[in-house]
Design a protein around this motif. Structure first.
Motif, short mmCIF file in Angstrom:
data_model
loop_
_atom_site.label_atom_id
_atom_site.label_comp_id
_atom_site.label_asym_id
_atom_site.label_seq_id
_atom_site.Cartn_x
_atom_site.Cartn_y
_atom_site.Cartn_z
N LEU A 59 0.74 -1.36 -0.01
CA LEU A 59 0.08 0.31 -0.19
C LEU A 59 0.88 1.30 -0.05
CD1 LEU A 59 -2.98 -0.94 2.41
CD2 LEU A 59 -2.80 -1.03 -0.09
N ALA A 88 1.38 2.43 -3.34
CA ALA A 88 -0.23 2.56 -3.88
C ALA A 88 -0.54 4.23 -4.08
CB ALA A 88 -1.24 2.08 -3.64
N THR A 89 -1.05 4.49 -5.14
CA THR A 89 -1.82 5.67 -5.28
C THR A 89 -3.34 5.76 -5.12
OG1 THR A 89 0.10 6.37 -6.62
CG2 THR A 89 -2.10 7.89 -6.44
N VAL A 90 -4.06 6.81 -4.38
CA VAL A 90 -5.53 6.95 -4.24
C VAL A 90 -6.01 7.25 -5.66
CG1 VAL A 90 -7.42 7.64 -3.14
CG2 VAL A 90 -5.28 7.33 -1.91
N ARG A 91 -6.93 6.33 -6.03
CA ARG A 91 -7.36 6.58 -7.56
C ARG A 91 -8.53 7.33 -7.29
NH1 ARG A 91 -8.37 1.71 -11.41
NH2 ARG A 91 -6.14 1.92 -11.70
N THR A 134 -7.52 2.25 -5.02
CA THR A 134 -6.15 2.58 -5.33
C THR A 134 -5.91 1.99 -6.72
OG1 THR A 134 -5.20 0.27 -4.53
CG2 THR A 134 -5.75 2.26 -2.74
N ASP A 135 -4.77 2.78 -7.18
CA ASP A 135 -4.19 2.34 -8.42
C ASP A 135 -3.95 0.65 -8.52
OD1 ASP A 135 -2.06 2.63 -7.35
OD2 ASP A 135 -0.93 3.39 -8.83
N SER A 136 -3.72 -0.02 -7.38
CA SER A 136 -3.55 -1.18 -7.60
C SER A 136 -4.62 -2.15 -7.55
CB SER A 136 -2.52 -1.54 -6.28
OG SER A 136 -3.34 -1.69 -4.98
N ARG A 172 0.06 9.39 -3.04
CA ARG A 172 0.53 8.03 -2.28
C ARG A 172 -0.15 7.79 -1.07
NH1 ARG A 172 5.36 5.54 -4.20
NH2 ARG A 172 5.39 5.59 -6.45
N LEU A 173 -0.07 6.61 -0.48
CA LEU A 173 -0.97 6.64 0.63
C LEU A 173 -0.20 7.19 1.76
CD1 LEU A 173 -2.48 4.44 -0.81
CD2 LEU A 173 -2.74 2.95 1.05
N LEU A 187 -5.63 3.89 5.37
CA LEU A 187 -4.54 4.10 4.76
C LEU A 187 -3.40 3.53 5.32
CD1 LEU A 187 -5.40 7.85 3.81
CD2 LEU A 187 -5.70 5.73 2.23
#
Length: 344
Positions: free
Chosen positions: A130, A133-136, A154-156, A190-191, A224
């Motif tokens: 995480l 990862a980036t919050v989409r 998230t983008d993941s 990013r988280l 998060l």
């Protein structure tokens, strides 16, 4: 490499190939019968003696043939010129299995099941890290005037849903303000950065909204923060039973391997050594730096989307494994996992 060295490597390659297939020590006569080495039996015996003296093969019992050592497997793996491509049918099977998945959890479960079937080993995949990862997107849904559902995507491909009970009812206008405040703080971050941004929103909220904003911020920050409990998915553990004879008692037996799998931090450390999506890492026997895995090998690589490494995927099995097929399968599954997550 001299012609003599190359010839001896071909003898080693033949021993590895036959031992993986038969699980029986390999003698010089069997090598000559099964492989076109183009040399005499005396030359093969001499080459085997040199390989044994240099630590690439060993004789497990008196008057028996030879088996590869960890050093022999390492040389064999290092000399694999390129990753063997999967067949068109195998690639179609991987895509069809992963494309029909419904969410991140389903993608990961299907991935380990598929990889375990392809390699006949234990497959393991790490949940997207995480912190990378980036919050989409953040969605705030009013279930009742005083109860909200927060959905963080998230983008993941990870989707986190949390309920928030507020101390009072909020109006439609306040709901719009809340959505705008938190979306601006989270989207595209990013988280780790998003957590700090959410805390700043709570600190700077209008006085009349402070209680509500703080309640939402507290739940978001907890969401998060990376959790450790569900970081790995395993599949094919039953494949270890088929290879039980490979885990000798002097190496701790199969119980030691099962203990390592149960202790997820051991596996996570092994996967953490894989940092690149374009390279497969092979850790053989003592290279795992785990007493419980002295008789095992771990083949792993990273997977990711849009150039970002999200996690790692791999297999664990006895050192006597089909390395070319295993390396190809791990690389292919990692590639397609990244593609599937990148499209979501």
């Amino acid at each position: 490499m001299t012609a003599t060295d190359e010839r001896r490597f071909e003898v080693l390659r033949a021993i590895v190939t036959d031992y993986v297939a038969t699980q029986e020590p390999i003698g010089s006569k069997a090598l000559l019968d099964r492989h076109k080495l183009g040399v005499s039996s005396a030359t093969v015996r001499n080459d085997m003696a040199v390989l044994e003296a240099e630590g690439y093969i060993a004789q497990p019992h008196t008057s028996s043939g030879r088996v590869p050592t960890d050093k022999g497997y390492r040389l064999f793996v290092d000399r694999i010129a390129e990753v063997k491509p999967l067949s068109r049918a195998e690639r179609r099977a991987i895509l069809s299995v992963l494309d029909s998945s419904v969410d991140l959890d389903d993608v990961l479960r299907r991935s380990v099941k598929l990889l375990a079937e392809l390699t006949r080993q234990v497959a393991v995949i790490q949940y997207p890290v995480l912190s990378r990862a980036t919050v989409r997107h953040l969605e705030v849904v009013a279930l009742t005037p005083s109860r909200l559902l927060l959905v963080v995507i998230t983008d993941s491909g990870r989707v986190e849903q949390r309920m928030v009970a507020l101390g009072r009812d909020v109006s439609d206008d306040e709901m719009i303000l809340l959505r705008d405040l938190f979306a601006a703080a989270l989207d595209g971050k990013r988280l780790a950065e998003a957590s700090a941004a959410v805390a700043e929103v709570a600190n700077s909220a209008p006085p009349e909204m402070s209680e509500v904003v703080i309640a939402i911020a507290a739940v978001l920050i907890e969401t998060l923060v990376e959790r450790e409990a569900d970081r790995l998915v395993l599949g094919g553990t039953s494949n270890l039973a088929r290879a039980s004879a490979d885990f000798s008692a002097d190496l701790g037996g199969m119980d030691a391997v099962l203990d390592a799998l149960e202790e997820q931090v051991v596996v996570l450390k092994l996967l953490a050594r894989t940092q690149s999506t374009d390279r497969v890492t092979v850790q053989i026997g003592r290279e795992t730096r785990s007493d419980n895995l002295r008789g095992a090998s771990v083949v792993s690589t990273a997977y990711g989307a849009s150039g970002t490494v999200l996690g790692s995927v791999g297999v664990l099995g006895p050192t006597r494994m089909d390395y070319p097929n295993t390396i190809a399968s791990v690389a292919a599954v990692a590639k397609y996992v990244g593609e599937v997550l990148g499209e979501r």
